[in-house]
Design a protein around this motif. Structure first.
Motif, short mmCIF file in Angstrom:
data_model
loop_
_atom_site.label_atom_id
_atom_site.label_comp_id
_atom_site.label_asym_id
_atom_site.label_seq_id
_atom_site.Cartn_x
_atom_site.Cartn_y
_atom_site.Cartn_z
N SER A 1 -73.44 -24.42 -3.88
CA SER A 1 -74.38 -23.64 -4.37
C SER A 1 -74.79 -22.39 -3.50
O SER A 1 -75.20 -21.31 -3.85
N ASP A 2 -74.69 -22.70 -2.10
CA ASP A 2 -74.92 -21.59 -1.02
C ASP A 2 -73.49 -21.49 -0.51
O ASP A 2 -73.10 -22.24 0.38
N ARG A 3 -72.82 -20.31 -0.63
CA ARG A 3 -71.71 -19.82 -0.27
C ARG A 3 -71.59 -19.48 1.13
O ARG A 3 -70.48 -19.55 1.91
N THR A 4 -72.77 -19.72 1.81
CA THR A 4 -72.68 -19.39 3.15
C THR A 4 -72.56 -20.69 4.11
O THR A 4 -72.14 -20.87 5.26
N ARG A 5 -72.55 -22.02 3.38
CA ARG A 5 -71.98 -23.13 3.85
C ARG A 5 -72.71 -23.32 5.03
O ARG A 5 -72.23 -23.74 6.24
N PRO A 6 -74.21 -23.43 5.18
CA PRO A 6 -75.05 -23.93 6.27
C PRO A 6 -74.71 -25.51 6.75
O PRO A 6 -75.04 -25.48 8.22
N ASP A 7 -73.92 -26.33 6.19
CA ASP A 7 -73.34 -27.42 6.62
C ASP A 7 -72.15 -27.43 7.51
O ASP A 7 -72.01 -28.15 8.15
N THR B 1 -65.76 -23.54 12.81
CA THR B 1 -65.01 -23.97 11.52
C THR B 1 -64.92 -22.67 10.69
O THR B 1 -63.90 -22.32 10.28
N VAL B 2 -66.19 -22.19 10.48
CA VAL B 2 -66.16 -21.09 9.33
C VAL B 2 -65.52 -19.75 9.91
O VAL B 2 -64.87 -19.12 9.31
N GLU B 3 -65.43 -19.58 11.45
CA GLU B 3 -64.58 -18.47 11.87
C GLU B 3 -63.14 -18.71 11.92
O GLU B 3 -62.51 -17.82 11.48
N GLY B 4 -62.73 -20.20 11.83
CA GLY B 4 -61.40 -20.42 11.85
C GLY B 4 -61.08 -20.15 10.32
O GLY B 4 -59.87 -19.78 10.06
N LEU B 5 -61.92 -20.55 9.27
CA LEU B 5 -61.35 -20.28 7.86
C LEU B 5 -61.40 -18.80 7.68
O LEU B 5 -60.58 -18.28 6.97
N GLY B 6 -62.17 -17.96 8.19
CA GLY B 6 -62.18 -16.64 8.14
C GLY B 6 -60.97 -16.18 8.77
O GLY B 6 -60.46 -15.22 8.02
N LYS B 7 -60.44 -16.65 9.79
CA LYS B 7 -59.17 -15.90 10.36
C LYS B 7 -58.00 -16.35 9.67
O LYS B 7 -56.94 -15.82 9.25
N LEU B 8 -58.31 -17.58 9.09
CA LEU B 8 -56.95 -18.08 8.22
C LEU B 8 -56.87 -17.19 6.87
O LEU B 8 -55.71 -16.71 6.34
N SER B 9 -58.22 -16.87 6.48
CA SER B 9 -58.20 -15.98 5.21
C SER B 9 -57.85 -14.57 5.68
O SER B 9 -56.83 -13.86 4.80
N GLU B 10 -58.03 -14.20 6.57
CA GLU B 10 -57.65 -12.61 7.05
C GLU B 10 -56.02 -12.75 7.09
O GLU B 10 -55.51 -11.84 7.03
N ALA B 11 -55.49 -13.75 7.69
CA ALA B 11 -54.05 -13.88 7.93
C ALA B 11 -53.60 -13.89 6.62
O ALA B 11 -52.38 -13.30 6.27
N LEU B 12 -54.11 -14.60 5.57
CA LEU B 12 -53.38 -14.72 4.52
C LEU B 12 -53.47 -13.32 3.62
O LEU B 12 -52.53 -12.63 3.08
N HIS C 1 -63.76 -17.46 1.23
CA HIS C 1 -64.58 -16.36 2.00
C HIS C 1 -66.03 -16.71 2.33
O HIS C 1 -66.94 -16.10 2.53
N VAL C 2 -66.07 -18.01 3.18
CA VAL C 2 -67.47 -18.49 3.55
C VAL C 2 -67.83 -17.41 4.72
O VAL C 2 -68.87 -16.97 4.84
N TYR C 3 -66.94 -17.23 5.42
CA TYR C 3 -67.16 -16.26 6.70
C TYR C 3 -67.75 -14.95 6.27
O TYR C 3 -68.78 -14.52 6.85
N GLU C 4 -67.14 -14.48 5.32
CA GLU C 4 -67.71 -13.18 4.49
C GLU C 4 -69.03 -13.27 3.96
O GLU C 4 -70.03 -12.57 4.21
N ALA C 5 -69.40 -14.62 3.34
CA ALA C 5 -70.55 -14.79 2.96
C ALA C 5 -71.75 -14.71 3.84
O ALA C 5 -72.84 -14.41 3.83
N ARG C 6 -71.32 -15.45 5.14
CA ARG C 6 -72.18 -15.38 6.08
C ARG C 6 -72.47 -14.02 6.85
O ARG C 6 -73.45 -13.49 7.16
N MET C 7 -71.49 -13.23 6.62
CA MET C 7 -71.54 -11.76 7.22
C MET C 7 -72.53 -10.92 6.36
O MET C 7 -73.25 -10.20 6.80
#
Length: 141
Positions: free
Chosen positions: A3-9, A14-25, A115-121
């Motif tokens: 329900s919170d796309r920023t995933r505070p959990d 981890t979020v930065e890694g997911l962001g880099k993988l998304s950017e690579a894709l 896009h968790v990284y982007e949601a936090r941004m």
């Protein structure tokens, strides 16, 4: 999807890694688009070449027309392959594998959220309460 796309959990690394993988894709998707453009441009060039061959033949330049027709029309662009085969190999051997790993990482680490990284941004950079800076779907104010 959470329900919170920023995933505070999730931890920041981890979020930065997911962001880099998304950017690579996303970069791979752009490369794939360029590969399809290469495929289309090469095919169009071959059709234009065939028209040139026929015009040379019509104008009486038979030897040049025959040489072009024999040595260049329909030629493999790389060893043993036309461009459609390059595209198919790329899709089957690299692009699909890349997408599968992206899906796996999101499934294992963020319950599939994208896009968790982007949601936090977005949360960091927007001005809460300001028009046109609304939180939007699955982000809280």
């Amino acid at each position: 999807m959470a329900s919170d796309r920023t995933r505070p959990d999730l931890d920041d690394t981890t979020v930065e890694g997911l962001g880099k993988l998304s950017e690579a894709l996303e970069t791979i998707e752009q490369a794939r688009g360029q590969l399809y453009a290469f495929h289309q441009h090469s095919g169009k060039a071959d059709l234009l070449l065939q028209e040139a061959v026929e015009l040379f033949r019509k104008a009486g330049h038979t030897e040049l027309a025959d040489d072009l027709d024999r040595d260049l029309v329909g030629r493999n662009v790389i060893a043993d392959r036309w461009t459609f085969q390059i595209v198919e190999d790329y899709d089957a051997d690299y692009w699909s594998t890349f997408r599968a790993f992206d899906e796996r990482a999101r499934g294992e680490l963020s319950d599939g959220d994208r896009h968790v990284y982007e949601a936090r941004m977005k949360q960091r950079e927007r001005t809460a309460g300001h028009p046109r800076h609304e939180a939007g779907p699955a982000l809280s104010d």
